[in-house]
Design an enzyme around this catalytic site. Structure first.
Site, PDB file in Angstrom:
ATOM      1  N   CYS A 296      -4.917 -81.127  46.155  1.00 30.39           N
ATOM      2  CA  CYS A 296      -5.517 -80.277  45.224  1.00 30.39           C
ATOM      3  C   CYS A 296      -4.276 -79.444  44.334  1.00 30.39           C
ATOM      4  O   CYS A 296      -4.501 -79.089  43.242  1.00 30.39           O
ATOM      5  CB  CYS A 296      -6.160 -78.950  45.858  1.00 30.39           C
ATOM      6  SG  CYS A 296      -5.237 -78.308  47.142  1.00 30.39           S
ATOM      7  N   GLU A 389     -11.046 -81.647  36.482  1.00 29.48           N
ATOM      8  CA  GLU A 389     -10.253 -82.190  37.622  1.00 29.48           C
ATOM      9  C   GLU A 389     -10.641 -83.717  37.965  1.00 29.48           C
ATOM     10  O   GLU A 389     -12.011 -83.707  38.165  1.00 29.48           O
ATOM     11  CB  GLU A 389     -10.504 -81.484  38.774  1.00 29.48           C
ATOM     12  CG  GLU A 389      -9.610 -81.788  39.965  1.00 29.48           C
ATOM     13  CD  GLU A 389     -10.003 -81.124  41.399  1.00 29.48           C
ATOM     14  OE1 GLU A 389     -11.295 -80.750  41.559  1.00 29.48           O
ATOM     15  OE2 GLU A 389      -9.206 -80.835  41.867  1.00 29.48           O
TER      16      GLU A 389
HETATM   17  P1  NAD Z   1     -16.548 -81.602  48.408  1.00 20.99           P
HETATM   18  O1  NAD Z   1     -16.757 -79.985  47.534  1.00 20.99           O
HETATM   19  O2  NAD Z   1     -17.511 -82.629  47.656  1.00 20.99           O
HETATM   20  O3  NAD Z   1     -16.933 -81.417  49.775  1.00 20.99           O
HETATM   21  C1  NAD Z   1     -16.021 -80.322  50.682  1.00 20.99           C
HETATM   22  C2  NAD Z   1     -16.997 -80.404  51.884  1.00 20.99           C
HETATM   23  O4  NAD Z   1     -18.088 -79.516  51.494  1.00 20.99           O
HETATM   24  C3  NAD Z   1     -17.494 -81.395  52.699  1.00 20.99           C
HETATM   25  O5  NAD Z   1     -17.403 -81.316  53.957  1.00 20.99           O
HETATM   26  C4  NAD Z   1     -19.006 -81.748  52.196  1.00 20.99           C
HETATM   27  O6  NAD Z   1     -19.645 -82.168  53.023  1.00 20.99           O
HETATM   28  C5  NAD Z   1     -19.382 -80.185  51.944  1.00 20.99           C
HETATM   29  N1  NAD Z   1     -20.319 -79.852  51.202  1.00 20.99           N
HETATM   30  C6  NAD Z   1     -20.714 -80.537  49.993  1.00 20.99           C
HETATM   31  N2  NAD Z   1     -21.848 -79.754  49.180  1.00 20.99           N
HETATM   32  C7  NAD Z   1     -22.135 -78.833  50.248  1.00 20.99           C
HETATM   33  C8  NAD Z   1     -23.146 -77.904  49.947  1.00 20.99           C
HETATM   34  N3  NAD Z   1     -24.128 -77.805  48.905  1.00 20.99           N
HETATM   35  N4  NAD Z   1     -23.146 -76.974  50.994  1.00 20.99           N
HETATM   36  C9  NAD Z   1     -22.337 -77.070  52.154  1.00 20.99           C
HETATM   37  N5  NAD Z   1     -21.281 -78.006  52.390  1.00 20.99           N
HETATM   38  C10 NAD Z   1     -21.258 -78.758  51.175  1.00 20.99           C
HETATM   39  O7  NAD Z   1     -14.916 -81.592  48.001  1.00 20.99           O
HETATM   40  P2  NAD Z   1     -14.174 -83.122  48.294  1.00 20.99           P
HETATM   41  O8  NAD Z   1     -14.728 -84.064  47.393  1.00 20.99           O
HETATM   42  O9  NAD Z   1     -14.404 -83.229  49.772  1.00 20.99           O
HETATM   43  O10 NAD Z   1     -12.750 -82.604  48.028  1.00 20.99           O
HETATM   44  C11 NAD Z   1     -12.160 -82.689  46.865  1.00 20.99           C
HETATM   45  C12 NAD Z   1     -11.973 -81.264  46.393  1.00 20.99           C
HETATM   46  O11 NAD Z   1     -11.603 -80.326  46.991  1.00 20.99           O
HETATM   47  C13 NAD Z   1     -11.263 -81.165  44.864  1.00 20.99           C
HETATM   48  O12 NAD Z   1     -12.024 -80.566  43.954  1.00 20.99           O
HETATM   49  C14 NAD Z   1     -10.045 -80.666  45.486  1.00 20.99           C
HETATM   50  O13 NAD Z   1      -9.450 -79.904  44.349  1.00 20.99           O
HETATM   51  C15 NAD Z   1     -10.370 -79.471  46.357  1.00 20.99           C
HETATM   52  N6  NAD Z   1      -9.550 -79.217  47.320  1.00 20.99           N
HETATM   53  C16 NAD Z   1      -8.932 -77.666  47.192  1.00 20.99           C
HETATM   54  C17 NAD Z   1      -8.144 -77.436  48.016  1.00 20.99           C
HETATM   55  C18 NAD Z   1      -7.451 -76.035  47.806  1.00 20.99           C
HETATM   56  O14 NAD Z   1      -6.703 -75.753  48.786  1.00 20.99           O
HETATM   57  N7  NAD Z   1      -7.708 -75.272  46.816  1.00 20.99           N
HETATM   58  C19 NAD Z   1      -7.396 -78.037  48.969  1.00 20.99           C
HETATM   59  C20 NAD Z   1      -7.840 -79.482  48.996  1.00 20.99           C
HETATM   60  C21 NAD Z   1      -9.100 -79.971  48.227  1.00 20.99           C
END
Ligand code: NAD
Length: 485
Positions: A296, A389
């Site tokens: 991120c 992003e």
């Molecule tokens: P994502 O939002 O697709 O999924 C993250 C988690 O949320 C997964 O466990 C997924 O199963 C769950 N999820 C998805 N939809 C949901 C819903 N409707 N209700 C509840 N849970 C749900 O993200 P990703 O693709 O796994 O990760 C990448 C993203 O994470 C990027 O946008 C990145 O920038 C962000 N990120 C942010 C940080 C930070 O510290 N700010 C750190 C790492 C990643």
């Protein structure tokens, strides 16, 4: 074949009563696209059982632990991960495809550090503080002894992404447990393995049943949503995409459940002409391409002062073309998304300085989900590739002339997670850094982190701060007790 397992109420495996208990989905190796395991998909019953187990732990022995016992438990967990370090590093590299060296130097040590840090931070944080009422500040009459106790929030849902699976999961689990909560964690469906190992370690560390629970499964319409919309959940700590955060918040609103969100970024770097250009190029190679841009905090927008722009672009492009030891995108779907941005950027008028396609290795990786480290120039700030992003190994470099222009360009984004400033002028560094709309601004470095500092984003990059006592504050409620004396 790897098998991920739920961990609910101190027992491994799906809840027997769960109608969907036998549902599984395949675990895919992103290096070559082969199926290497299966993951159970938690249904409502398993999530309900996990929330109930967490509530039971709070009503039972876990709810009666003091900070010293909890700190000792966290230390046992840290020791347990350390004792199985190689298994953890192999599992993390296996699920994500990242170079094992990265897992062994970043992910697993940081996970251990997360538990150790919160064991230590509890020491510096007495749960009770006393103040006497100060005349002039009181309403009513009489003198009082006021003191504050911190209570855990209760059952905390932790939902984490795939990019730094164990690091980000434990970044929330450790402070949540430290503050005395019971946790139900749901890791990303793409990366369930180290979370399963963590449950084994926590089980061996002897935490009371239900203090930590783990459910696997997808997000929307599945385990993630069942958990975060559950009326028995008292707080949600989530890391992932901004759009997912918004979806979770809509459901959480029904129960007024507090949230802590670490979300997406579109992070800028500002390279001033007075910077150490070697360091700025090195730093940008790291910040744009570490873990193939799937962090991120990675830089996707680089702004370089015009007098050194051509040299910087030439050197960054050369370095990007030289990279060979990098991992794949997490999935075929994510690879396709990143490639669609590569194509979109060209349609939007970008010049491709390096990369822009799919690499050919001549080995099993050609069946995996790789994309090339990519450097672009030539887009203006309205291009979608500049605003959205991508979360891949892509960075766009644009010129600027003045300091004010650089700050305006950096801030021209709905995101505000992290930024980097490269300059040798100390006054400029201190002038510019506070003007950038981001939760973290690095000067002449990238991703240098102290776990005690506040971590989080502004604008669409998050809600709240984690790290140090900021996490302990989120995971507990201060309660004022006022005793008339
Ligand atoms: P994502 O939002 O697709 O999924 C993250 C988690 O949320 C997964 O466990 C997924 O199963 C769950 N999820 C998805 N939809 C949901 C819903 N409707 N209700 C509840 N849970 C749900 O993200 P990703 O693709 O796994 O990760 C990448 C993203 O994470 C990027 O946008 C990145 O920038 C962000 N990120 C942010 C940080 C930070 O510290 N700010 C750190 C790492 C990643």
């Amino acid at each position: 074949m790897k098998t991920a397992r739920h961990y609910v109420g101190g027992a491994f495996g799906p809840a027997p009563s769960d109608g969907t208990a036998i549902r599984t989905f395949p675990l895919v190796d992103p290096v070559d696209g082969t199926v290497v395991g299966k993951v159970p998909e938690a249904g409502h019953e398993t999530v309900d059982a996990a929330v109930a187990a967490a509530r039971g732990a709070l009503d039972g022995p876990w709810g009666n632990t003091g900070p010293e016992e909890r700190a000792a438990a966290l230390r046992r967990i840290a020791d347990g991960i350390e004792a199985r370090f190689d298994e953890f590093a192999d599992a993390e590299a296996g699920d994500t495809g990242k170079p094992r060296g990265l897992a062994a130097t970043v992910d697993i040590p940081r996970a251990i550090g997360n538990f150790r840090a919160y064991a230590e931070l509890l020491h510096g944080r007495p749960e009770t503080s006393y103040t006497t009422a100060v005349p002039g500040w009181s309403t009513g009459t009489g003198k009082a002894l006021n003191y504050t106790v911190r209570r855990p929030l209760g059952v905390v849902a932790v939902v984490s992404p795939w990019n730094l699976p164990l690091l980000l999961l434990t970044w929330k689990v450790a402070p949540a447990l430290a503050a005395g909560n019971a946790v139900v964690a749901k890791p990303s469906e793409e990366t369930p393995s180290t979370a399963t190992l963590l449950a084994e370690v926590i089980d061996a560390a002897g935490l009371p049943a239900g203090a930590f629970n783990l459910v696997h499964g997808h997000g929307t319409g599945a385990a993630g949503e069942f958990l975060t919309s559950h009326p028995g959940v008292d707080a949600i700590a989530f890391t992932g995409e901004s759009a997912t955060g918004a979806a979770i918040m809509r459901k959480a609103a029904d129960h007024l459940t507090p949230v802590s969100f670490e979300l997406g970024g579109k992070n800028p770097a500002l390279v001033f002409a007075d910077s150490d250009l070697d360091a700025a190029v090195d730093g940008t190679v790291r910040s744009a391409f570490t873990h193939s841009g799937q962090i991120c905090l990675c830089t996707e927008r680089v702004y370089v002062q015009r007098t050194v722009f051509d040299e910087f672009v030439a050197r960054l492009g050369e370095r990007a073309r030289e990279l060979t030891d990098y991992g794949p995108m997490i999935s075929a779907a994510h690879r396709d998304k990143v490639l669609s941005y590569y194509r979109l950027a060209v349609d939007e008028g970008a010049t491709v300085v390096a990369g822009g396609g799919v690499p050919s290795f001549g080995d099993r990786r050609d069946r995996g989900f790789y994309v090339e480290p990519t450097v672009l120039t030539g887009l203006d700030g309205r291009a979608r590739t500049m605003r959205e992003e991508v979360f891949g190994p892509i960075c766009h470099v644009a010129p600027f002339d003045t300091e004010d222009e650089a700050v305006a360009l950096a801030n021209d984004s709905r995101y505000g997670l992290a930024a980097t400033v490269w300059t040798r002028d100390l006054s400029r560094a201190h002038r510019v850094a506070p003007r950038i709309e981001a939760g973290i601004v690095w000067v002449n470095c990238w991703n240098l982190r102290d776990l005690r500092t506040p971590f989080g984003g502004i604008k669409d990059s998050g809600i709240g701060r984690e790290g140090g006592t900021y996490s302990l504050d989120f995971f507990s409620e201060p309660v004022n007790i006022c005793v008339q004396v």
